[in-house]
Each structure stands twice: as structure tokens, then as C-alpha cells.
Design an enzyme around this catalytic site. Sequence first.
Site, PDB file in Angstrom:
ATOM      1  CB  SER A 203      -0.799   0.200   1.144  1.00 22.08           C
ATOM      2  OG  SER A 203      -0.284   0.651   2.369  1.00 22.08           O
ATOM      3  CB  THR A 204       0.007   4.763  -1.081  1.00 20.97           C
ATOM      4  OG1 THR A 204       0.837   5.846  -1.301  1.00 20.97           O
ATOM      5  CG2 THR A 204      -1.273   4.942  -0.015  1.00 20.97           C
ATOM      6  CE  LYS A 205      -3.048   5.428   4.501  1.00 21.87           C
ATOM      7  NZ  LYS A 205      -3.418   6.696   4.731  1.00 21.87           N
ATOM      8  CG  ASP A 206       4.470  -0.124   2.711  1.00 21.06           C
ATOM      9  OD1 ASP A 206       3.604  -0.033   3.591  1.00 21.06           O
ATOM     10  OD2 ASP A 206       4.820  -0.950   1.800  1.00 21.06           O
TER      11      ASP A 206
ATOM     12  CB  ALA B 229       4.709   3.656   7.518  1.00 17.83           C
TER      13      ALA B 229
END
Length: 452
Positions: A42-45, A48
Site C-alpha cells: 500500500s501507499t502507506k509504506d 510510515a
Amino acid sequence: MKYAKNILETIGNTPLVKINTLTKDLPCLVLSKYETFNPGNSTKDRMALKMIEDAEADGRLKPGGTIIEGTSGNTGMGLALAAIVKGYKCVFVISDKQSKEKMDILRAVGAKVVVCPTNVEPTDPRSYYSVSKRLSEETPNSWYVNQYDNPSNAAAHYESTGPEIWEQTNGKVTHFVVGVGTGGTISGVGKYLKEQNPNIKVWGVDTYGSVFKKYHETGEFDENEIYPYITEGIGEDILPENVDFSLIDGFTKVTDKDAAIYTQKLAKVEGMFLGNSAGSAIKGVLQLKEHFTKDDVVVVLFHDHGSRYVGKMFNDEWMRERGFIEDKITTAEDLVKNTEAQDLVTVKTEELVSHAIERMKKYKISQIPVEDSTGFVGAIDEADLLRMYIENKDISDLPIKDVMHKPFPVVGKSTAIEAISKLFNRDNNAVLVKLDNGTHQIITKYDIISAL
């Protein structure tokens, strides 16, 4: 040799992939920023890792510490991967509307998962916002990430996602469309792109039950717009500090149903196995058709992977239960096809009323056909029993034949729904359908309403 020193070095530089079939009626070129190629899918990596590194740099996150965050799943995955490499523990608070797959994945990478109710106010002590804050206060050597208000969230996309899109389109991007949750992606990417070309339009995709669209258009935070919704990863009942409304040209809202349907369509039509918010995003692009011309290059960002929604948007039974699969229902056979394998619950004329009551409770039904050796000779329903009980408290010891009313009408499997509907009246609450194998199934008013 060419290799990454650890999994974190593989974050970013995701491809742009053209969407072909679903966007064939649009005049423009539509490219997807395919963020599932990140190691946590996901783009959240991106954000994060950035949030952790910034917290390390200024001392908020100390060696051996515990990372605590409220997440819909994807941010937790990105944080967990970084925590594994860097030696931190993780506690993630997640709402109960998120898919089981997301919870299982977080546990699989060593995180502790705390599940909270969805349908509560953000300030409620049970909400995942409140629980996250409380746990951070109670846990020694912990750091509460707070992705909603953490500026490193938007900074990550300003530093990586935005420049990648600009470079990959050779500066020809004209529109950026993305689902909005914490606001980091739209604000970070939007800021970078507009610095390169102020004429680029930035559109947010919102969901019904969220406050973003109306707040952007009117400046009013309308609590009446807040209600539970199914779509995951976008929409909010708060205004995160990461949402920079000045960078956003407009919002379009997508229904839960459309989001789910288009999530399936991306997989079946484009070969793109993506998450729920991707369905919202591509439907949002289609809804914005009037804003595009033949010379435009539209980039839509797809957040996460379909593996996290196998039990939901990719499960036809789950979709059907929520009315998201539009089965063509025109005949009696269509109405009972999902119950054909189940035996019809009946009662004999000589049985006692208490037996009928037991069956109603056991099978959670409201009416039962009555039969004898010749076939169906009557029927009994809960309204009859209630009315008779008021008159006679000993009704449960009476035989069924003494309290039954006339039998339910029997129709063939090809009978049209319109014809079946006309058989329901004040004195009749069900219809029996005779199938080819000689068995019968029951159709109730509820079945008709569900089909509508």
C-alpha cells in the site's frame, strides 16, 4: 550485485499503469499510480517510514520503544515492516468494520491488534482515536504516531509520490485524483504538483457518511453528514490536520455500492487486484468525466491490494447480503434459488401448537405451512398465534388443525414476481413455489422486498 539492503529500501518508485477498458468512454488518458508494488502492498509504506524516521531524528521514538497507532490496516502494515527492521514493538488499534484479513495480516507481522467499535463518536473513550491515545499514555517508552495530524505523513508524499508522478508523466499530468482519508497523500502530492504547474487540478474522492465534500464546499462541519459506511480507507468524521483543503479543487462522493462493484470490476476487467478504495477512486474518475478533455493526462492513485478484501468485496455472498450484486430476479425460481438445498419447514395437522412455536424459534421464521397425508391443507403464522394467545393462554396444547388458516397459494417456478406480489394480502403472508423435483420452497413478503 544489485540488491536492497533491507525491505525498506524497496519502498517507492511504483509504476504508472494505463487503465484501458473501464475508462474507454473518457476523452483523456487515465494512468493509475499503482501503490501495491510497495513491500507492504500500500501507499502507506511511504509515510510510515517517513514518520518513524522523523520521530527517531527528534527523539520522540527511542530505541526499543513501542509504536502505537490507530489504523484502518495499511498504515499499521507499513509501520510494522519498519518496526521489524528497526527493532520496535507495535500496538495497533483498528475499527471493527475493517476486514478480517487486515487484522490477521497485522498479527502475522508481529503486531498486537486492539479492535474498537466503529459506530461511536471520535471523542468516545471506546473510539479507536481515544483508545490509541490512552494506550500511548499508559505504555512506557511508547510513541503515538497520529497519522491524521502528523506532518510527516504529507511530507512523505511531497518528497516521493509527487515527484515520481511528475517525472513518470514527463510533466504532462493535468489531473490528480485520489481517495481522501488522513489527507496525507492528496495534500503532499497536490502541493508538489501544483508547485510544478499551478494549473494541475487535484480532486478528492469522498464517501457518503464522511464530512469532507461539504466542508470543502461550504466551510461547514455538518455532523448530520456523519453516519456509518462500509467503504474502507477513505472518508472521515473528523478534519485531520493533514487535509490541506486549499490544495484541493473539488471532491466527488462515491457510494459504498459503487465502490464495491468497481473494486470487482478493476480485477475482472483490468486485471488489477486492488482494495476497496481503488473502486471508489476509479468510480470517482468516471464521475468527473465532464472535467476532462482529449489532451488531459489523469493520474489516479490506487492505495492497496485486493488480498485484504477477499472476505468482503471479492466475496459474492458478502456482496449479495448488502445488495451490491444486482442479480436479475424476475421469477419465483430466482427468489428461492439460494434456499433450494434447504428442506421446507412444515408442521402436521395433529401436532401441537407448541411444536410450531418451537420450529419458529429454531429456524427464526414467522410462518409455517401445515400438511397432512394429502398435501398442504393449511398454514399458521406468528400473527395468528399472538391473537389466539390473547384469547386463550392454553393455546400451545391445542392441535394445529384447530388454529390453522387456509393454506398458502402454490405457484410454479416460472411465475413472475409481479404475479406473486398480488397474492399477498391481509390474510396471506406467504406463497409456496413448486420445483421440478416435487419439493416446495416458501416466499415471504420479506423475500419480495429484498429482491426489490
